[in-house]
Enzyme design. Structure first.
Site, PDB file in Angstrom:
ATOM      1  N   LYS A   1       0.844  -1.207   0.000  1.00 27.45           N
ATOM      2  CA  LYS A   1       0.000   0.000   0.000  1.00 27.45           C
ATOM      3  C   LYS A   1       0.875   1.251   0.000  1.00 27.45           C
ATOM      4  CE  LYS A   1      -3.877  -2.175   2.349  1.00 27.45           C
ATOM      5  NZ  LYS A   1      -4.451  -2.593   3.632  1.00 27.45           N
TER       6      LYS A   1
ATOM      7  N   GLN B   1      -4.723  -1.312   9.775  1.00 27.96           N
ATOM      8  CA  GLN B   1      -4.651  -2.625   9.141  1.00 27.96           C
ATOM      9  C   GLN B   1      -5.265  -3.704  10.043  1.00 27.96           C
ATOM     10  OE1 GLN B   1      -3.386  -3.294   5.949  1.00 27.96           O
ATOM     11  NE2 GLN B   1      -4.158  -5.362   6.313  1.00 27.96           N
TER      12      GLN B   1
ATOM     13  N   ASP C   1     -11.315   3.491   4.844  1.00 24.75           N
ATOM     14  CA  ASP C   1     -11.815   2.118   4.756  1.00 24.75           C
ATOM     15  C   ASP C   1     -13.346   2.068   4.826  1.00 24.75           C
ATOM     16  OD1 ASP C   1     -10.152   0.007   4.265  1.00 24.75           O
ATOM     17  OD2 ASP C   1      -9.425  -0.157   6.329  1.00 24.75           O
TER      18      ASP C   1
END
Ligand code: NDP
Length: 307
Positions: free
Chosen positions: A53, A97, A120
């Site tokens: 990422k 994460q 997210d």
């Protein structure tokens, strides 16, 4: 003939469109979108995802910040880090994460996220906006699946869709997105009865269960489109490990009209959508119109459908 849906190619197109937008933002507004990724612990798969990422964020011209915390970090300390990053004007998007170590509640983390920086789409406000038809941030994996479906099928109105799996990060938001696209949506899970029969009725199957090759040929309606979200690491008799999906890919060939491979399907799209979401939140925070991304139709030379 079954089309193999090329998630890698679509992801490359999205990333390059994002990079172009970022170039214009930097030139016209002096704005460089910034993404902070927080990793708690040393989960080897998570470490690879986070590295990937960061690399792709930089490649898209954005600022990448990496926060590493030890596995024993107390929840309160993680919340303090989130708070600090949320107050940093250079950070437009924040991602924590998953999975998190057991002492940290994902719900507490999602609740602490500022919805405006929640790339997210897991904060309660963004979840609510998705389910009420608002313009929040949509979770990256389901968003990537939707991009692929729309690119493959165009208008999804009236299609019967089965979402296998009801997690908060994939199954539920996927079902909400498909409903928004006017599909007739069924959500199945580990307590569902007659799973194969449910699956056989569906024009679209999104499999997100984490069970290797659960979906067999006789579960698939001929001509259906299959999105395989599953990532299952298996070890072959020779000791080598490889990734397989939740669908028996070899069996699906010749039955489905189209299917995503594992790897090379949904995975790359998830990261591309993360970059897209980061760009979106940065624009919104600065009252700049956020981009709409559309994909060109699939490469017809490599795609043919039965009938
Ligand atoms: P979860 O474990 O959170 O959820 C799995 C879901 O599948 C649950 O709803 C569970 O039902 C259901 N389920 C499990 N076994 C069965 C079964 N035998 N029959 C029917 N339903 C079943 O997983 P995630 O949603 O987080 O992830 C799913 C898969 O997608 C994993 O392989 C994961 O690695 C992958 N993934 C891939 C991503 C990508 O970018 N490609 C991103 C995120 C996830 P119940 O609720 O009843 O327990």
């Amino acid at each position: 003939m079954t089309s193999i849906i090329d998630g890698k190619r679509c992801a490359t197109l999205i990333r390059s469109a994002v990079a172009q937008h970022v170039g214009r933002l930097r030139e016209n507004y002096g704005l460089r979108p910034g993404l902070a990724v927080i990793l708690v612990g040393e989960n080897p798969a998570s470490q690879i995802y986070v590295r990937n990422k960061a690399r792709l964020t930089e490649e898209a011209g954005m600022l990448s910040l990496d926060e590493r915390l030890p596995a024993h970090t107390p929840q309160i300390q993680l919340l303090e880090v989130i708070d600090r990053l949320q107050r940093d004007p250079a950070v437009h998007g924040i991602l924590v994460q998953l999975p998190l170590p057991p002492q940290i509640s994902p719900e507490a983390v999602f609740a602490a996220l500022n919805p405006a920086k929640d790339v997210d789409g897991f904060s309660p406000l963004n979840v609510g906006l998705l389910h009420t038809g608002g313009h929040g941030i949509v979770p990256c994996t389901p968003l990537g699946c939707l991009f692929l479906l729309k690119q493959q099928l165009g208008d999804l109105t009236g299609l019967r869709a089965l979402v296998l799996g009801r997690s908060n990060i994939v199954g539920k938001p996927m079902a909400a997105l498909l409903l928004r696209e006017n599909c007739t949506v069924t959500i199945a899970h580990s307590h569902s009865r007659e799973l194969a029969a449910e699956c056989r009725r569906a024009d679209i199957v999104v499999a997100a269960v984490g069970r290797p090759q659960l979906v067999k040929a006789d579960w698939i309606k001929p001509g259906a489109t299959i999105i395989d979200v599953g990532i299952n690491r298996i070890t072959s008799p020779d000791g080598k490990t490889r990734l397989i999906g939740d669908v028996d890919f070899a069996q699906a060939l010749g039955v489905a009209a189209a299917i995503t491979p594992v790897p090379g399907g949904v995975g790359p799209m998830t990261v591309a959508c993360l970059l897209f979401n980061t760009l979106t939140v940065a624009c919104r925070q600065h009252d700049i119109p956020a981009p709409e991304l559309t994909l060109p139709p699939p490469d017809r030379e490599t795609s043919s459908r039965p009938g």
